[in-house]
Every structure is written in C-alpha cells, then in structure tokens.
Motif scaffolding. Structure first.
Motif, PDB file in Angstrom:
ATOM      1  N   LYS A 286      -6.388  10.552  14.296  1.00 49.84           N
ATOM      2  CA  LYS A 286      -5.523   9.473  13.818  1.00 49.84           C
ATOM      3  C   LYS A 286      -6.324   8.182  13.845  1.00 49.84           C
ATOM      4  O   LYS A 286      -7.255   8.043  14.624  1.00 49.84           O
ATOM      5  N   ILE A 287      -5.938   7.240  13.018  1.00 44.02           N
ATOM      6  CA  ILE A 287      -6.571   5.922  13.042  1.00 44.02           C
ATOM      7  C   ILE A 287      -6.051   5.178  14.265  1.00 44.02           C
ATOM      8  O   ILE A 287      -4.846   5.165  14.517  1.00 44.02           O
ATOM      9  N   ALA A 288      -6.968   4.595  15.024  1.00 44.82           N
ATOM     10  CA  ALA A 288      -6.569   3.868  16.230  1.00 44.82           C
ATOM     11  C   ALA A 288      -5.576   2.771  15.868  1.00 44.82           C
ATOM     12  O   ALA A 288      -5.659   2.162  14.796  1.00 44.82           O
ATOM     13  N   SER A 289      -4.636   2.523  16.767  1.00 43.69           N
ATOM     14  CA  SER A 289      -3.534   1.605  16.459  1.00 43.69           C
ATOM     15  C   SER A 289      -4.006   0.184  16.161  1.00 43.69           C
ATOM     16  O   SER A 289      -3.332  -0.561  15.467  1.00 43.69           O
ATOM     17  N   ASN A 290      -5.173  -0.199  16.653  1.00 39.79           N
ATOM     18  CA  ASN A 290      -5.661  -1.565  16.386  1.00 39.79           C
ATOM     19  C   ASN A 290      -6.425  -1.666  15.068  1.00 39.79           C
ATOM     20  O   ASN A 290      -6.940  -2.726  14.730  1.00 39.79           O
ATOM     21  N   TYR A 291      -6.514  -0.580  14.300  1.00 38.54           N
ATOM     22  CA  TYR A 291      -7.167  -0.604  12.994  1.00 38.54           C
ATOM     23  C   TYR A 291      -6.152  -0.323  11.897  1.00 38.54           C
ATOM     24  O   TYR A 291      -5.192   0.414  12.105  1.00 38.54           O
ATOM     25  N   SER A 292      -6.399  -0.895  10.728  1.00 34.67           N
ATOM     26  CA  SER A 292      -5.520  -0.635   9.582  1.00 34.67           C
ATOM     27  C   SER A 292      -5.925   0.661   8.902  1.00 34.67           C
ATOM     28  O   SER A 292      -7.114   0.972   8.810  1.00 34.67           O
ATOM     29  N   ASP A 293      -4.944   1.392   8.412  1.00 36.78           N
ATOM     30  CA  ASP A 293      -5.234   2.540   7.551  1.00 36.78           C
ATOM     31  C   ASP A 293      -5.394   1.980   6.143  1.00 36.78           C
ATOM     32  O   ASP A 293      -4.422   1.614   5.493  1.00 36.78           O
ATOM     33  N   VAL A 294      -6.630   1.883   5.692  1.00 34.63           N
ATOM     34  CA  VAL A 294      -6.923   1.194   4.424  1.00 34.63           C
ATOM     35  C   VAL A 294      -6.867   2.125   3.214  1.00 34.63           C
ATOM     36  O   VAL A 294      -7.128   1.691   2.093  1.00 34.63           O
ATOM     37  N   ARG A 295      -6.508   3.374   3.425  1.00 36.15           N
ATOM     38  CA  ARG A 295      -6.440   4.292   2.283  1.00 36.15           C
ATOM     39  C   ARG A 295      -5.391   3.793   1.300  1.00 36.15           C
ATOM     40  O   ARG A 295      -4.282   3.430   1.681  1.00 36.15           O
ATOM     41  N   GLY A 296      -5.786   3.750   0.019  1.00 37.67           N
ATOM     42  CA  GLY A 296      -4.898   3.244  -1.025  1.00 37.67           C
ATOM     43  C   GLY A 296      -5.077   1.758  -1.283  1.00 37.67           C
ATOM     44  O   GLY A 296      -4.537   1.233  -2.259  1.00 37.67           O
ATOM     45  N   TRP A 297      -5.840   1.075  -0.454  1.00 37.46           N
ATOM     46  CA  TRP A 297      -6.064  -0.362  -0.638  1.00 37.46           C
ATOM     47  C   TRP A 297      -7.153  -0.603  -1.671  1.00 37.46           C
ATOM     48  O   TRP A 297      -8.030   0.223  -1.890  1.00 37.46           O
ATOM     49  N   LYS A 298      -7.085  -1.775  -2.292  1.00 39.70           N
ATOM     50  CA  LYS A 298      -8.100  -2.180  -3.266  1.00 39.70           C
ATOM     51  C   LYS A 298      -9.339  -2.671  -2.520  1.00 39.70           C
ATOM     52  O   LYS A 298      -9.234  -3.273  -1.460  1.00 39.70           O
ATOM     53  N   ILE A 299     -10.519  -2.400  -3.091  1.00 38.54           N
ATOM     54  CA  ILE A 299     -11.756  -2.957  -2.543  1.00 38.54           C
ATOM     55  C   ILE A 299     -12.422  -3.814  -3.608  1.00 38.54           C
ATOM     56  O   ILE A 299     -12.462  -3.434  -4.782  1.00 38.54           O
ATOM     57  N   VAL A 300     -12.872  -5.003  -3.188  1.00 35.50           N
ATOM     58  CA  VAL A 300     -13.504  -5.958  -4.102  1.00 35.50           C
ATOM     59  C   VAL A 300     -14.883  -6.325  -3.562  1.00 35.50           C
ATOM     60  O   VAL A 300     -15.168  -6.129  -2.378  1.00 35.50           O
ATOM     61  N   ASP A 301     -15.737  -6.865  -4.443  1.00 38.10           N
ATOM     62  CA  ASP A 301     -17.021  -7.375  -3.972  1.00 38.10           C
ATOM     63  C   ASP A 301     -16.836  -8.807  -3.478  1.00 38.10           C
ATOM     64  O   ASP A 301     -15.714  -9.340  -3.488  1.00 38.10           O
ATOM     65  N   ALA A 302     -17.913  -9.436  -3.057  1.00 43.50           N
ATOM     66  CA  ALA A 302     -17.827 -10.772  -2.465  1.00 43.50           C
ATOM     67  C   ALA A 302     -17.294 -11.811  -3.453  1.00 43.50           C
ATOM     68  O   ALA A 302     -16.766 -12.850  -3.053  1.00 43.50           O
ATOM     69  N   ASP A 303     -17.422 -11.548  -4.768  1.00 48.23           N
ATOM     70  CA  ASP A 303     -16.915 -12.469  -5.794  1.00 48.23           C
ATOM     71  C   ASP A 303     -15.530 -12.076  -6.293  1.00 48.23           C
ATOM     72  O   ASP A 303     -15.083 -12.540  -7.343  1.00 48.23           O
ATOM     73  N   ASN A 304     -14.909 -11.169  -5.583  1.00 47.38           N
ATOM     74  CA  ASN A 304     -13.543 -10.742  -5.890  1.00 47.38           C
ATOM     75  C   ASN A 304     -13.418  -9.868  -7.139  1.00 47.38           C
ATOM     76  O   ASN A 304     -12.342  -9.742  -7.712  1.00 47.38           O
ATOM     77  N   HIS A 305     -14.512  -9.257  -7.597  1.00 44.43           N
ATOM     78  CA  HIS A 305     -14.430  -8.273  -8.686  1.00 44.43           C
ATOM     79  C   HIS A 305     -13.954  -6.956  -8.087  1.00 44.43           C
ATOM     80  O   HIS A 305     -14.443  -6.532  -7.043  1.00 44.43           O
ATOM     81  N   THR A 306     -13.052  -6.287  -8.776  1.00 45.17           N
ATOM     82  CA  THR A 306     -12.546  -5.007  -8.286  1.00 45.17           C
ATOM     83  C   THR A 306     -13.621  -3.938  -8.373  1.00 45.17           C
ATOM     84  O   THR A 306     -14.241  -3.746  -9.424  1.00 45.17           O
ATOM     85  N   ILE A 307     -13.830  -3.239  -7.268  1.00 52.19           N
ATOM     86  CA  ILE A 307     -14.765  -2.119  -7.227  1.00 52.19           C
ATOM     87  C   ILE A 307     -14.002  -0.804  -7.373  1.00 52.19           C
ATOM     88  O   ILE A 307     -14.437   0.115  -8.040  1.00 52.19           O
ATOM     89  N   GLY A 308     -12.848  -0.723  -6.737  1.00 51.55           N
ATOM     90  CA  GLY A 308     -12.057   0.496  -6.835  1.00 51.55           C
ATOM     91  C   GLY A 308     -10.979   0.521  -5.774  1.00 51.55           C
ATOM     92  O   GLY A 308     -10.564  -0.517  -5.257  1.00 51.55           O
ATOM     93  N   THR A 309     -10.545   1.725  -5.460  1.00 53.16           N
ATOM     94  CA  THR A 309      -9.490   1.948  -4.471  1.00 53.16           C
ATOM     95  C   THR A 309     -10.031   2.867  -3.387  1.00 53.16           C
ATOM     96  O   THR A 309     -10.744   3.840  -3.686  1.00 53.16           O
ATOM     97  N   ILE A 310      -9.673   2.575  -2.153  1.00 51.93           N
ATOM     98  CA  ILE A 310     -10.142   3.412  -1.051  1.00 51.93           C
ATOM     99  C   ILE A 310      -9.333   4.700  -1.041  1.00 51.93           C
ATOM    100  O   ILE A 310      -8.118   4.696  -0.870  1.00 51.93           O
ATOM    101  N   ASP A 311     -10.042   5.795  -1.270  1.00 55.25           N
ATOM    102  CA  ASP A 311      -9.419   7.101  -1.402  1.00 55.25           C
ATOM    103  C   ASP A 311      -9.317   7.806  -0.056  1.00 55.25           C
ATOM    104  O   ASP A 311      -8.369   8.515   0.215  1.00 55.25           O
TER     105      ASP A 311
END
Length: 168
Positions: A16-41
């Motif tokens: 399980k993901i530790a309670s102090n960490y977010s489950d980022v699956r399904g979240w968007k990932i961007v580069d430092a300039d805010n361009h979309t790279i994809g979705t965390i699968d």
C-alpha cells in the motif's frame, strides 16, 4: 523483465502507499514549463528496497505527435490518410526523485526535465515491460551529464542509490 525486483504497484496486493504519500495514479504530469507530458498510469516499486523508484507515465498523444524526428512503427488506419502509432510504445518511466507532487492541484511536475527531452526519450510497450538497458537509456536521456562510470551501470539495486530516486 530481467530484473524482477521491479513490480508495478498493482501487481503487489500486499503493498500500500504509505499514508503520508499521495497516490498519484491517474494524475497529470507536466514538465517544468507546465507542458503536459502524460498521465501517471502506475508506480514501479523495487521490492527489495521496499520503495517506489519510477512513475510509469502514459505519454500524452500530443507529445507523441510532436516526436516527428523519432522512428516509430506506424500503421495506417482505415481511410489510409492518417497514420497512428501502435498503441504499445506509449509509456515512459520517470525516477520518483525527479518530480514534485502538488496535492492541491493533483499535478505532478518534472522539475528539471524539459519537454524536448521527454519527446526524444525512448518509450516502451507496457505489454513487454523494460529491462535495465532501457533504464540506462532513459537515465542518459534525462541526465546526460552523469558520469558513465557511475552506479547507473551496476546490475544490482545500487543502481537506485542516487538522488534521482530519492522521494522528497
């Protein structure tokens, strides 16, 4: 996969993901300039070390389309006018220590890796997984300044003993 210390989180029913960490699956990932790279699968876990080492990212279609200089397997769809990439080569891995996580916006940001780098980084087919050679190529793409004699070339878990894998 030659190194079966790595597992997708959803393959490990007892993890399980530790309670102090977010489950980022399904979240968007961007580069430092805010361009979309994809979705965390998914998340890749090193079982021996008991920690997440990579984010598994399903690459955004636009990033794939922007990769004109890469060689891809293309297949023509029915009308013959349009080409689409084989669905397979649509995933990349990103070391967990290379990102910051915004719990409020549910967006993950790759801090120091730019869009062009993501565009030219080798992708892999989720059905075939990847091997240590793929990991090395990706790390070379993201961090070309790294010493080639470094632990990146080790076959064991010391490969992950670097700041790029330290989750803040």
């Amino acid at each position: 996969m030659e190194n079966k210390n790595l597992y997708r989180l959803d393959e490990l029913s007892d993890y399980k993901i530790a309670s102090n960490y977010s489950d980022v699956r399904g979240w968007k990932i961007v580069d430092a300039d805010n361009h979309t790279i994809g979705t965390i699968d998914n998340l890749w876990v090193n079982k021996d070390m008991q920690r997440v080492v990579y984010l598994d990212v399903k690459v955004d279609k636009k990033l794939i389309e922007d990769s004109r200089n890469e060689v891809h397997n293309v297949i023509a769809n029915d009308n013959g006018k349009e080409f689409i990439y084989k669905d397979g080569d649509s995933h990349i891995i990103i070391p967990i220590g290379s990102v910051s996580i915004n719990k409020d916006t549910k967006i993950v940001m790759a801090n120091s890796i730019g869009y062009d780098t993501f565009r030219s980084t080798n992708r892999y087919n989720r059905q075939n997984n990847f091997d240590r050679d793929y990991e090395r190529r990706v790390m070379n793409s993201y961090y070309p300044e790294n010493d080639p004699d470094s632990v990146y070339y080790s076959e064991d878990d010391s490969f992950y003993n670097r700041r790029e894998f330290d989750h803040k």
